[in-house]
Design a protein around this motif. Structure first.
Motif, PDB file in Angstrom:
ATOM      1  N   CYS A   6       0.842  -1.187   0.000  1.00  0.00           N
ATOM      2  CA  CYS A   6       0.000   0.000   0.000  1.00  0.00           C
ATOM      3  C   CYS A   6       0.886   1.249   0.000  1.00  0.00           C
ATOM      4  O   CYS A   6       1.942   1.276   0.629  1.00  0.00           O
ATOM      5  CB  CYS A   6      -0.877  -0.029   1.253  1.00  0.00           C
ATOM      6  N   ARG A   8       0.189   4.074   1.303  1.00  0.00           N
ATOM      7  CA  ARG A   8       0.029   4.877   2.521  1.00  0.00           C
ATOM      8  C   ARG A   8       1.249   4.694   3.420  1.00  0.00           C
ATOM      9  O   ARG A   8       1.720   3.574   3.612  1.00  0.00           O
ATOM     10  CB  ARG A   8      -1.234   4.470   3.281  1.00  0.00           C
ATOM     11  N   CYS A  11       2.022   1.699   6.148  1.00  0.00           N
ATOM     12  CA  CYS A  11       1.116   0.575   5.926  1.00  0.00           C
ATOM     13  C   CYS A  11       1.859  -0.480   5.117  1.00  0.00           C
ATOM     14  O   CYS A  11       2.445  -0.183   4.085  1.00  0.00           O
ATOM     15  CB  CYS A  11      -0.142   1.013   5.174  1.00  0.00           C
ATOM     16  N   GLY A  13       0.209  -3.279   4.121  1.00  0.00           N
ATOM     17  CA  GLY A  13      -0.827  -4.113   3.531  1.00  0.00           C
ATOM     18  C   GLY A  13      -0.580  -4.339   2.047  1.00  0.00           C
ATOM     19  O   GLY A  13       0.064  -3.538   1.372  1.00  0.00           O
ATOM     20  N   THR A  16      -4.262  -3.655  -3.530  1.00  0.00           N
ATOM     21  CA  THR A  16      -5.318  -4.328  -4.291  1.00  0.00           C
ATOM     22  C   THR A  16      -5.945  -3.424  -5.341  1.00  0.00           C
ATOM     23  O   THR A  16      -6.637  -3.891  -6.226  1.00  0.00           O
ATOM     24  CB  THR A  16      -6.448  -4.801  -3.355  1.00  0.00           C
ATOM     25  N   CYS A  45      -4.219  -0.674  -0.275  1.00  0.00           N
ATOM     26  CA  CYS A  45      -4.738  -1.944   0.228  1.00  0.00           C
ATOM     27  C   CYS A  45      -6.255  -1.827   0.388  1.00  0.00           C
ATOM     28  O   CYS A  45      -6.819  -0.735   0.309  1.00  0.00           O
ATOM     29  CB  CYS A  45      -4.069  -2.297   1.561  1.00  0.00           C
ATOM     30  N   ALA A  46      -6.908  -2.948   0.638  1.00  0.00           N
ATOM     31  CA  ALA A  46      -8.371  -2.967   0.775  1.00  0.00           C
ATOM     32  C   ALA A  46      -8.841  -2.075   1.930  1.00  0.00           C
ATOM     33  O   ALA A  46      -9.849  -1.375   1.809  1.00  0.00           O
ATOM     34  CB  ALA A  46      -8.859  -4.399   0.979  1.00  0.00           C
ATOM     35  N   ARG A  47      -8.115  -2.060   3.027  1.00  0.00           N
ATOM     36  CA  ARG A  47      -8.510  -1.242   4.181  1.00  0.00           C
ATOM     37  C   ARG A  47      -8.508   0.244   3.834  1.00  0.00           C
ATOM     38  O   ARG A  47      -9.435   0.967   4.159  1.00  0.00           O
ATOM     39  CB  ARG A  47      -7.575  -1.505   5.350  1.00  0.00           C
ATOM     40  N   HIS A  48      -7.484   0.698   3.122  1.00  0.00           N
ATOM     41  CA  HIS A  48      -7.390   2.125   2.818  1.00  0.00           C
ATOM     42  C   HIS A  48      -8.314   2.546   1.674  1.00  0.00           C
ATOM     43  O   HIS A  48      -8.805   3.674   1.671  1.00  0.00           O
ATOM     44  CB  HIS A  48      -5.940   2.525   2.545  1.00  0.00           C
ATOM     45  N   ASP A  50     -11.259   1.294   1.209  1.00  0.00           N
ATOM     46  CA  ASP A  50     -12.581   1.341   1.837  1.00  0.00           C
ATOM     47  C   ASP A  50     -12.787   2.640   2.621  1.00  0.00           C
ATOM     48  O   ASP A  50     -13.902   3.122   2.744  1.00  0.00           O
ATOM     49  CB  ASP A  50     -12.791   0.152   2.774  1.00  0.00           C
ATOM     50  N   ARG A  51     -11.718   3.205   3.137  1.00  0.00           N
ATOM     51  CA  ARG A  51     -11.783   4.441   3.918  1.00  0.00           C
ATOM     52  C   ARG A  51     -11.573   5.693   3.068  1.00  0.00           C
ATOM     53  O   ARG A  51     -11.656   6.809   3.573  1.00  0.00           O
ATOM     54  CB  ARG A  51     -10.729   4.419   5.012  1.00  0.00           C
TER      55      ARG A  51
END
Length: 68
Positions: A6, A8, A11, A13, A16, A45-48, A50-51
């Motif tokens: 990622c 970020r 991060c 992660g 994706t 990444c998927a977490r970032h 999504d946010r």
């Protein structure tokens, strides 16, 4: 595994999604992870992703990859 992290800071992660800004048109393009890392894009990444939220007044174009 893509072996790309990622974008970020701090991060680790797995990336994706690739996000690209078009400043002239106030447009953000979000799509599947690009095959090659681009210097003017952000791999998230998927977490970032999504946010993620766009700045006020910007449009977001989402490309979805559908496998047949």
């Amino acid at each position: 595994m893509t072996n790309r992290e990622c974008s970020r800071p701090s991060c680790r992660g797995e990336a994706t999604t690739t996000l690209t800004y078009d400043y002239a048109d106030s447009l953000i393009v979000v799509g599947p992870l690009s095959p090659v890392a681009e210097p003017h894009s952000y791999d998230l990444c998927a977490r970032h992703i999504d946010r993620f939220s766009a700045p006020q007044g910007w449009q977001v174009m989402r490309h979805v990859y559908i496998e047949n």
